[in-house]
Design a protein around this motif. Sequence first.
Motif, PDB file in Angstrom:
ATOM      1  N   VAL A   1     -20.106  -3.056  -7.855  1.00  0.00           N
ATOM      2  CA  VAL A   1     -18.978  -4.126  -7.559  1.00  0.00           C
ATOM      3  C   VAL A   1     -17.930  -3.548  -8.193  1.00  0.00           C
ATOM      4  N   THR A   2     -16.817  -3.367  -7.393  1.00  0.00           N
ATOM      5  CA  THR A   2     -15.533  -3.227  -8.057  1.00  0.00           C
ATOM      6  C   THR A   2     -14.538  -4.414  -7.769  1.00  0.00           C
ATOM      7  N   THR A   3     -13.982  -4.807  -8.787  1.00  0.00           N
ATOM      8  CA  THR A   3     -12.961  -6.015  -8.475  1.00  0.00           C
ATOM      9  C   THR A   3     -11.550  -5.579  -8.733  1.00  0.00           C
ATOM     10  N   ILE A   4     -10.547  -6.214  -8.529  1.00  0.00           N
ATOM     11  CA  ILE A   4      -9.145  -6.012  -8.819  1.00  0.00           C
ATOM     12  C   ILE A   4      -9.111  -5.675 -10.192  1.00  0.00           C
ATOM     13  N   GLU A   5      -9.891  -6.181 -11.139  1.00  0.00           N
ATOM     14  CA  GLU A   5      -9.841  -5.850 -12.531  1.00  0.00           C
ATOM     15  C   GLU A   5     -10.055  -4.437 -13.038  1.00  0.00           C
ATOM     16  N   GLY A   6     -11.157  -3.871 -11.969  1.00  0.00           N
ATOM     17  CA  GLY A   6     -11.426  -2.438 -12.359  1.00  0.00           C
ATOM     18  C   GLY A   6     -10.874  -1.486 -11.485  1.00  0.00           C
ATOM     19  N   LEU A   7      -9.864  -1.781 -10.711  1.00  0.00           N
ATOM     20  CA  LEU A   7      -9.329  -0.733  -9.899  1.00  0.00           C
ATOM     21  C   LEU A   7      -8.373   0.030 -10.637  1.00  0.00           C
ATOM     22  N   SER A   8      -7.735  -0.114 -11.369  1.00  0.00           N
ATOM     23  CA  SER A   8      -6.617   0.799 -12.105  1.00  0.00           C
ATOM     24  C   SER A   8      -7.540   1.776 -12.937  1.00  0.00           C
ATOM     25  N   PRO A   9      -6.913   3.085 -12.957  1.00  0.00           N
ATOM     26  CA  PRO A   9      -7.397   4.007 -13.607  1.00  0.00           C
ATOM     27  C   PRO A   9      -7.649   4.190 -14.936  1.00  0.00           C
ATOM     28  N   GLY A  10      -6.807   3.331 -15.830  1.00  0.00           N
ATOM     29  CA  GLY A  10      -6.953   3.395 -17.176  1.00  0.00           C
ATOM     30  C   GLY A  10      -6.016   2.208 -17.668  1.00  0.00           C
ATOM     31  N   GLU A  11      -6.102   1.961 -19.030  1.00  0.00           N
ATOM     32  CA  GLU A  11      -5.516   0.978 -19.636  1.00  0.00           C
ATOM     33  C   GLU A  11      -3.965   1.432 -19.702  1.00  0.00           C
ATOM     34  N   GLY A  12      -3.305   0.055 -19.069  1.00  0.00           N
ATOM     35  CA  GLY A  12      -1.898   0.150 -18.894  1.00  0.00           C
ATOM     36  C   GLY A  12      -1.310   0.730 -17.683  1.00  0.00           C
ATOM     37  N   LYS A  13      -2.457   1.394 -16.991  1.00  0.00           N
ATOM     38  CA  LYS A  13      -1.974   2.186 -15.641  1.00  0.00           C
ATOM     39  C   LYS A  13      -2.232   1.227 -14.506  1.00  0.00           C
ATOM     40  N   LEU A  14      -1.569   1.460 -13.286  1.00  0.00           N
ATOM     41  CA  LEU A  14      -2.032   0.680 -12.138  1.00  0.00           C
ATOM     42  C   LEU A  14      -2.428   1.782 -11.150  1.00  0.00           C
ATOM     43  N   HIS A  15      -3.320   1.317 -10.369  1.00  0.00           N
ATOM     44  CA  HIS A  15      -3.850   1.873  -8.996  1.00  0.00           C
ATOM     45  C   HIS A  15      -2.616   2.398  -8.264  1.00  0.00           C
ATOM     46  N   PRO A  16      -2.497   3.507  -7.805  1.00  0.00           N
ATOM     47  CA  PRO A  16      -1.336   3.876  -6.835  1.00  0.00           C
ATOM     48  C   PRO A  16      -1.359   2.530  -5.473  1.00  0.00           C
ATOM     49  N   MET A  17      -2.107   1.721  -5.255  1.00  0.00           N
ATOM     50  CA  MET A  17      -1.869   0.741  -4.182  1.00  0.00           C
ATOM     51  C   MET A  17      -1.288  -0.227  -5.005  1.00  0.00           C
ATOM     52  N   GLN A  18      -1.619  -0.674  -6.094  1.00  0.00           N
ATOM     53  CA  GLN A  18      -1.195  -1.884  -6.814  1.00  0.00           C
ATOM     54  C   GLN A  18       0.437  -1.465  -7.231  1.00  0.00           C
ATOM     55  N   GLU A  19       0.544  -0.241  -7.677  1.00  0.00           N
ATOM     56  CA  GLU A  19       1.998   0.216  -7.978  1.00  0.00           C
ATOM     57  C   GLU A  19       2.927   0.163  -6.590  1.00  0.00           C
ATOM     58  N   ALA A  20       2.549   0.466  -5.505  1.00  0.00           N
ATOM     59  CA  ALA A  20       2.860   0.348  -4.299  1.00  0.00           C
ATOM     60  C   ALA A  20       3.430  -1.235  -3.762  1.00  0.00           C
ATOM     61  N   PHE A  21       2.473  -1.953  -4.075  1.00  0.00           N
ATOM     62  CA  PHE A  21       2.800  -3.227  -3.878  1.00  0.00           C
ATOM     63  C   PHE A  21       3.773  -3.858  -4.965  1.00  0.00           C
ATOM     64  N   ARG A  22       3.786  -3.407  -5.999  1.00  0.00           N
ATOM     65  CA  ARG A  22       4.807  -3.912  -6.862  1.00  0.00           C
ATOM     66  C   ARG A  22       6.242  -3.346  -6.592  1.00  0.00           C
ATOM     67  N   GLU A  23       6.256  -1.872  -6.224  1.00  0.00           N
ATOM     68  CA  GLU A  23       7.503  -1.188  -5.752  1.00  0.00           C
ATOM     69  C   GLU A  23       8.127  -1.767  -4.509  1.00  0.00           C
ATOM     70  N   HIS A  24       7.400  -2.210  -3.746  1.00  0.00           N
ATOM     71  CA  HIS A  24       7.629  -2.874  -2.352  1.00  0.00           C
ATOM     72  C   HIS A  24       7.815  -4.133  -2.232  1.00  0.00           C
ATOM     73  N   HIS A  25       7.748  -4.873  -3.453  1.00  0.00           N
ATOM     74  CA  HIS A  25       7.700  -6.404  -3.338  1.00  0.00           C
ATOM     75  C   HIS A  25       6.855  -6.960  -2.384  1.00  0.00           C
ATOM     76  N   ALA A  26       5.663  -6.446  -2.459  1.00  0.00           N
ATOM     77  CA  ALA A  26       4.580  -7.020  -1.483  1.00  0.00           C
ATOM     78  C   ALA A  26       3.782  -8.113  -1.808  1.00  0.00           C
ATOM     79  N   LEU A  27       4.533  -8.995  -2.761  1.00  0.00           N
ATOM     80  CA  LEU A  27       4.027 -10.148  -3.231  1.00  0.00           C
ATOM     81  C   LEU A  27       4.789 -11.239  -3.603  1.00  0.00           C
ATOM     82  N   GLN A  28       4.176 -12.377  -3.310  1.00  0.00           N
ATOM     83  CA  GLN A  28       5.182 -13.420  -3.465  1.00  0.00           C
ATOM     84  C   GLN A  28       4.586 -14.458  -4.497  1.00  0.00           C
ATOM     85  N   CYS A  29       3.664 -15.514  -4.205  1.00  0.00           N
ATOM     86  CA  CYS A  29       2.987 -16.319  -4.962  1.00  0.00           C
ATOM     87  C   CYS A  29       1.775 -15.472  -5.627  1.00  0.00           C
TER      88      CYS A  29
END
Length: 158
Positions: free
Chosen positions: A73-101
Amino acid sequence: MLKKVSLTVNGKPVSAEVEGRTLLVQLLREHLRLTGTHVGCDTTQCGCCTVHLDGKGVKSCTVLALACDGSTVTTIEGLSPGEGKLHPMQEAFREHHALQCGFCTPGMIMSAVDMVKRKGHDLDERTVREQLEGNICRCTGYHNIVKAIQAGAAAMKP
């Protein structure tokens, strides 16, 4: 009666004693304290509980924990490639303001990564919107989510 379930979660072997009716989302949140997987509806409507089970996106509120014995099982906590780094999809959500709450965001991201695995890196708007039909965001009109998924998919190219 409690039964033992053993699986690999985010690359680490884990075991727990659970009742037969325990759902995967309950195992993750209540037993393993991985609270990034959210419970929004308990009826598979919202997609907030999406995780990857043996490499495929599933809504963990409909999967019995015991059925996952021996699985990965992989959860959101296990998606990032390493300490302090975001997965490319996580980074894209951050960059494109794709989250509100942010409540739906983990499930959206996990669904998006699964979408890329199934549909490829060049996703058009229609495909993204169709594939997101099982994920509900109550805050946005999905516009930035779609853009983020397209950008994340492109960034995931090898």
